[in-house]
Scaffold this motif. Structure first.
Motif, PDB file in Angstrom:
ATOM      1  N   HIS A 317      46.986  53.530   7.442  1.00  0.00           N
ATOM      2  CA  HIS A 317      46.295  54.561   8.218  1.00  0.00           C
ATOM      3  C   HIS A 317      46.905  55.943   8.002  1.00  0.00           C
ATOM      4  N   ALA A 433      39.572  63.940  17.246  1.00  0.00           N
ATOM      5  CA  ALA A 433      38.679  64.903  17.898  1.00  0.00           C
ATOM      6  C   ALA A 433      37.616  65.373  16.900  1.00  0.00           C
ATOM      7  N   ILE A 469      34.585  59.255  25.940  1.00  0.00           N
ATOM      8  CA  ILE A 469      35.087  57.863  25.987  1.00  0.00           C
ATOM      9  C   ILE A 469      34.553  57.194  27.254  1.00  0.00           C
ATOM     10  N   LEU A 477      41.674  51.979  24.067  1.00  0.00           N
ATOM     11  CA  LEU A 477      41.813  52.830  22.875  1.00  0.00           C
ATOM     12  C   LEU A 477      43.190  52.722  22.248  1.00  0.00           C
ATOM     13  N   PHE A 482      42.124  48.535  17.772  1.00  0.00           N
ATOM     14  CA  PHE A 482      40.876  48.833  18.488  1.00  0.00           C
ATOM     15  C   PHE A 482      40.230  50.056  17.834  1.00  0.00           C
ATOM     16  N   THR A 483      38.994  49.884  17.370  1.00  0.00           N
ATOM     17  CA  THR A 483      38.291  51.005  16.750  1.00  0.00           C
ATOM     18  C   THR A 483      36.794  50.878  16.985  1.00  0.00           C
ATOM     19  N   LYS A 485      34.943  53.009  14.969  1.00  0.00           N
ATOM     20  CA  LYS A 485      34.452  53.691  13.764  1.00  0.00           C
ATOM     21  C   LYS A 485      34.237  52.674  12.647  1.00  0.00           C
ATOM     22  N   MET A 491      44.558  52.195  14.463  1.00  0.00           N
ATOM     23  CA  MET A 491      46.022  52.233  14.565  1.00  0.00           C
ATOM     24  C   MET A 491      46.540  53.586  15.043  1.00  0.00           C
ATOM     25  N   ALA A 517      36.358  64.432  25.190  1.00  0.00           N
ATOM     26  CA  ALA A 517      37.569  63.739  25.680  1.00  0.00           C
ATOM     27  C   ALA A 517      38.766  64.666  25.590  1.00  0.00           C
TER      28      ALA A 517
HETATM   29  P1  ADP Z   1      40.647  54.884  14.470  1.00  0.00           P
HETATM   30  O1  ADP Z   1      40.578  56.367  14.487  1.00  0.00           O
HETATM   31  O2  ADP Z   1      41.051  54.314  13.160  1.00  0.00           O
HETATM   32  O3  ADP Z   1      39.439  54.199  15.040  1.00  0.00           O
HETATM   33  P2  ADP Z   1      42.450  55.279  16.661  1.00  0.00           P
HETATM   34  O4  ADP Z   1      43.477  54.390  17.261  1.00  0.00           O
HETATM   35  O5  ADP Z   1      42.885  56.631  16.289  1.00  0.00           O
HETATM   36  O6  ADP Z   1      41.845  54.491  15.449  1.00  0.00           O
HETATM   37  O7  ADP Z   1      41.262  55.391  17.703  1.00  0.00           O
HETATM   38  C1  ADP Z   1      40.767  54.264  18.320  1.00  0.00           C
HETATM   39  C2  ADP Z   1      39.395  54.532  18.922  1.00  0.00           C
HETATM   40  O8  ADP Z   1      39.515  55.441  20.018  1.00  0.00           O
HETATM   41  C3  ADP Z   1      38.415  55.183  17.999  1.00  0.00           C
HETATM   42  O9  ADP Z   1      37.757  54.240  17.182  1.00  0.00           O
HETATM   43  C4  ADP Z   1      37.452  55.843  18.977  1.00  0.00           C
HETATM   44  O10 ADP Z   1      36.507  54.898  19.451  1.00  0.00           O
HETATM   45  C5  ADP Z   1      38.324  56.206  20.148  1.00  0.00           C
HETATM   46  N1  ADP Z   1      38.696  57.626  20.144  1.00  0.00           N
HETATM   47  C6  ADP Z   1      39.866  58.141  19.702  1.00  0.00           C
HETATM   48  N2  ADP Z   1      39.868  59.483  19.873  1.00  0.00           N
HETATM   49  C7  ADP Z   1      38.684  59.801  20.410  1.00  0.00           C
HETATM   50  C8  ADP Z   1      38.070  61.034  20.811  1.00  0.00           C
HETATM   51  N3  ADP Z   1      38.692  62.217  20.694  1.00  0.00           N
HETATM   52  N4  ADP Z   1      36.817  60.981  21.354  1.00  0.00           N
HETATM   53  C9  ADP Z   1      36.176  59.797  21.491  1.00  0.00           C
HETATM   54  N5  ADP Z   1      36.694  58.609  21.147  1.00  0.00           N
HETATM   55  C10 ADP Z   1      37.937  58.603  20.606  1.00  0.00           C
END
Ligand code: ADP
Length: 548
Positions: A317, A433, A469, A477, A482-483, A485, A491, A517
């Motif tokens: 990552h 973001a 969120i 999160l 947990f993702t 995307k 991670m 968020a």
């Molecule tokens: P990744 O970016 O690989 O999915 P992260 O741990 O950084 O892994 O984020 C986990 C999840 O948290 C994201 O898949 C998303 O659903 C949510 N998330 C993180 N940051 C934001 C944000 N700024 N706004 C909305 N959802 C967010």
């Protein structure tokens, strides 16, 4: 078939015959002996002692069968312990229990009036009594042998000879019992006359019972002198019950079916069952311990695998960003070269070198997170770090037409931390973001703010106007993997929280107003107490006051 493994001496404390008794065990054994003594005195001294209760036909077969089952199971359990520890002492005591179990068979068969008026197997009037004497003389001899053979590791049998030793001991014990039965039945006429009739004994019985008592006391003394294990402790209790049983049967009324005779049988049954109960209890306890250990081992292995997964996922990552930067700059550099613009090409290649160094530093800092290494910590200017993170993500911010508001408080004190790790946190939050706002139409505003609370706590907020969120995801999160995307790894936030917590801070998320968020983290100023600890009791006021 169950495959048994020999146990190394250092593992032996987990086995009953070498496990030292705890304080509670010793107290329980003492309580049992005292209870036996009280019951003995009540039976022996009070008016009950002289009562002749009369014959209960079913008593002898029921008693003998119960004893036979008990003693056989005890013998099997002790043989099993022998097969693990290979100690001849254990072989002796297992054979002792087998001996008592087998002696019960001729005792019951020859007992007058149970299967035939004069007993089976061609028994005479003396046969049953003499079987009893041999039985109650034999067991203490096995106990004395156990006591003398124990504590000598040099005597441990070779691994391969365990099965043969058990077979030989079972065959010998059975042969001894058969020979004893033959002697006392065929030689009945030659035996000293103890039984006057099927019920009453002569005074000779008192002398024989006295000798049997002495033998049991001798076994007790040997055990006492060489006592070490739980098995020793409970064998001593068994020998006490043995002494009481023999005394009750002979004194004060030397006759069958007296109150004392029945009470003696109950003591005999107790002494037979005691060790079995203790063995079963200890085995169950040890089994539960083994089960707990196996489960704990499984959990530990799982945790280790998860850590391994997390390390590889984190590296993948975190390395993605510098790699993307390197590819973009390499493309740009090549284009500048094609257009013969060496200065621009040189700048692009310098950027590649910087990205390469950052990738190496990122890998090193991930290892530091998992190793909880705090050697790279220095005093950091958080505002400067925010500026650098925004500069590194400028390309993405511009591509997605995101308006940036940096509200940096110049009074924010320095924090102590790992520069690369802190940069990773800011980059993760800003990249998330950007992703969130890129997935949505409408105004795109990224607001990064630094604040200082109570002079010692620094709060950094990264607010966006993205998808926001759901309340059910606010804590999830931060779980590894947990993702939401399609190409996400899940991670970034988990690593970021680990980093902040390793710096004694806290990282959390709240909804932004009216949309999007806010991710916030708090850290203690360099030299102040930890932010996580000092502010943990009242985070809500901070969360709401710093909402954008
Ligand atoms: P990744 O970016 O690989 O999915 P992260 O741990 O950084 O892994 O984020 C986990 C999840 O948290 C994201 O898949 C998303 O659903 C949510 N998330 C993180 N940051 C934001 C944000 N700024 N706004 C909305 N959802 C967010």
């Amino acid at each position: 078939m169950v495959k048994r493994t020999a146990v190394a001496p250092e593992e032996q404390p987990f086995i009953l015959s070498s496990l030292p008794p705890g304080r509670a065990q010793r107290r329980l054994a003492l309580a049992v002996v005292l209870a036996l003594l009280v019951a003995f005195l009540i039976t022996e001294v009070g008016p009950l002692s002289t009562i002749q209760l009369g014959r209960i036909d079913a008593f002898v077969p029921a008693y003998a069968t119960a004893m036979l089952v008990n003693d056989s199971i005890t013998a099997v359990l002790l043989f099993a312990q022998f097969s693990i520890l290979r100690s001849p002492a254990l072989l002796a005591i297992s054979s002792g229990y087998l001996f008592t179990a087998l002696m019960l068979i001729p005792w019951m068969l020859t007992f007058p009036g149970v299967f035939a008026p004069g007993g089976l197997l061609g028994a005479g009037l003396q046969s049953t009594t003499w079987i009893y004497i041999l039985w109650h003389a034999g067991f203490p001899v096995f106990v004395i042998a156990y006591g003398l053979l124990k504590d000598d590791p040099a005597r441990r049998l070779r691994q391969g000879s365990v099965g043969a030793a058990i077979l030989a001991s079972v065959a010998t014990t059975a042969a001894v019992v058969c020979a004893a039965t033959f002697l006392v039945t065929a030689g009945d006429a030659l035996l000293p006359r103890i039984s006057l009739d099927p019920v009453r004994f002569s005074t000779l019985w008192l002398y024989y019972a006295g000798c049997l008592d002495l033998l049991s006391v001798l076994a007790l003394i040997v055990l006492w002198i060489r006592r070490r294990s739980v098995l020793d402790l409970w064998l001593m209790v068994v020998m006490c019950a043995y002494v009481i049983e023999i005394t009750l049967i002979a004194f004060p009324v030397p006759a069958r079916f007296s109150f004392g005779w029945y009470a003696g049988r109950i003591f005999g049954f107790l002494s037979g069952s005691l060790l079995l109960f203790v063995l079963l209890y200890e085995i169950t306890t040890l089994y539960a311990g083994v089960l707990r250990a196996v489960l704990a081992q499984g959990r530990e292995r799982e945790a280790r695998l998860m850590t391994g997964d997390a390390v590889s996922a984190s590296i993948a990552h975190e390395i993605k960003q510098p790699l993307t930067g390197m590819i973009t700059n390499a493309d740009a550099g090549l284009r500048w070269l094609e257009r013969s613009m060496p200065d621009e090409a040189k700048a692009a290649f310098e950027q590649i070198v910087a990205d390469g160094h950052r990738a190496a530093a990122v890998i090193e800092s991930i290892r530091a997170i998992f190793k909880k290494d705090s050697r790279n910590r220095t005093s950091l200017d958080i505002n400067q770090l925010i500026g650098e993170a925004l500069a590194l993500t400028r390309g993405d911010l511009q591509r997605h037409r995101i308006q940036v508001q940096a509200e940096l408080n110049a009074q924010v004190p320095q924090v102590r931390g790992d520069r690369i790790q802190m940069q990773q946190v800011l980059l993760n939050l800003i990249t998330n973001a950007i992703d969130s706002m890129a997935a949505k139409d409408g105004p795109r505003v990224l607001c990064v703010r630094s604040e200082v609370h109570d002079g010692g706590t620094i709060i950094v907020s990264v607010a966006d106007t993205g998808t926001g969120i759901g309340s059910q995801d606010l804590e999830r999160l931060f779980n590894p993997l947990f993702t939401t995307k399609p190409g996400g790894m899940g991670m970034g936030l988990s690593i970021s929280r680990s980093i902040i917590e390793a710096h004694d801070g806290r990282l959390w998320a709240v909804p932004n107003n009216p949309e999007g968020a806010v991710f916030q983290f708090m850290l203690a100023a360099d030299g102040a107490t930890s932010a996580g600890a000092s502010r943990r009791e009242q985070p809500d006021d901070l969360l709401t006051s710093s909402r954008l």
